[in-house]
Design a protein around this motif. Structure first.
Motif, mmCIF file in Angstrom:
data_model
loop_
_atom_site.group_PDB
_atom_site.id
_atom_site.type_symbol
_atom_site.label_atom_id
_atom_site.label_comp_id
_atom_site.label_asym_id
_atom_site.label_seq_id
_atom_site.Cartn_x
_atom_site.Cartn_y
_atom_site.Cartn_z
ATOM 1 N N GLN A 73 -8.715 3.620 -9.670
ATOM 2 C CA GLN A 73 -8.665 3.806 -8.208
ATOM 3 C C GLN A 73 -7.298 3.422 -7.663
ATOM 4 O OE1 GLN A 73 -11.853 1.391 -6.683
ATOM 5 N NE2 GLN A 73 -13.434 2.633 -7.643
ATOM 6 N N SER A 100 -4.379 5.926 -5.978
ATOM 7 C CA SER A 100 -3.960 5.759 -4.581
ATOM 8 C C SER A 100 -2.440 5.593 -4.439
ATOM 9 C CB SER A 100 -4.656 4.549 -3.967
ATOM 10 O OG SER A 100 -4.157 3.359 -4.550
ATOM 11 N N ASP A 129 0.814 -1.215 0.000
ATOM 12 C CA ASP A 129 0.000 0.000 0.000
ATOM 13 C C ASP A 129 0.851 1.270 0.000
ATOM 14 O OD1 ASP A 129 0.950 0.255 2.582
ATOM 15 O OD2 ASP A 129 -0.963 -0.201 3.553
ATOM 16 N N GLU A 130 0.163 2.395 0.007
ATOM 17 C CA GLU A 130 0.819 3.702 -0.093
ATOM 18 C C GLU A 130 1.855 3.912 1.018
ATOM 19 O OE1 GLU A 130 -0.529 8.404 -0.364
ATOM 20 O OE2 GLU A 130 -2.038 6.868 0.009
#
Length: 223
Positions: free
Chosen positions: A132, A136, A96-97
């Motif tokens: 999406q 992100s 993830d980010e």
């Protein structure tokens, strides 16, 4: 950094992934292949550490060494990248980010980050999802890579619907992967935004990790 002629800059680059043998790697280097992909995912049939040591990878003289990681720990990626002298880290899992931001802080500033966006085959699954995922991503990544979604995280030899790429905004140069071959190379014409590089793997193998150098050479001349 030396400036290449515009012709070289515009030419689609080539990444050969899933490499396991030094003699083949040297052949690809002599053919001026731009990126060499090494898979550091133990479940892959092309897991590089079953064949080469980190020291052997570090001694390969090439500026496009890419380490492919799937849901690996931050420390392990950093250690592997340093020991193998990787130029790029390809994140092929569900990183993830926050993970990517931390990774960028801790790795060499010159090491590029490639984030993989996996695209499924079900229409309901695809709609809006790639955009999406792209939106992100942190600004610390350098490239995107689009690949066919699979439980094995790539290496399927299957192509996703490239039309999807015309429906999304792609803010970075991207690698295109997933079943690319001599048969479908002409379909690149449908893409509004051309890939920065093509990423080939299983379609150009005799068996997992053993590449068919002759067919790679023919393919490289086509792009």
């Amino acid at each position: 950094m030396t400036h290449q002629s515009s012709t070289n800059q515009d030419k689609t680059k080539l990444k050969v992934c899933g490499l396991t043998h030094l003699d083949q790697i040297q052949e690809l280097i002599s053919m001026n292949v731009n990126f060499l992909g090494f898979i550091f995912y133990e479940k892959s049939p092309r897991y590089v550490l079953n064949h080469l040591s980190l020291e052997e990878i570090s001694s390969i003289d090439h500026q496009g060494k890419v380490g492919v990681f799937v849901n690996e720990s931050l420390d392990k990626i950093i250690e592997t990248a340093e020991k193998a002298k990787l130029n790029f880290i390809q994140l092929h899992g569900d990183e993830d980010e926050n993970f990517i931001i931390e990774l960028r802080k801790k790795i060499n500033i010159e090491t590029g980050i490639i984030k993989v966006i996996r695209i499924g085959s079900e229409k309901s699954e695809v709609k809006g999802k790639p955009q999406q995922t792209i939106n992100s991503q942190p600004s610390t990544i350098n490239y995107l890579l689009f690949d066919t979604d699979s439980k094995a995280f790539g290496g399927t030899g299957k192509q996703f619907d490239w039309n999807i790429l015309n429906e999304i905004e792609i803010p970075l140069p991207y690698f295109l992967s997933g079943g690319i071959s001599e048969e479908n190379i002409n379909q690149l014409n449908i893409l509004n935004q051309k890939p920065f590089a093509l990423d080939i793997n299983s379609k150009f193998e005799i068996e997992p990790g053993i590449k068919n150098i002759k067919t790679i050479k023919v393919f490289k001349d086509m792009i």
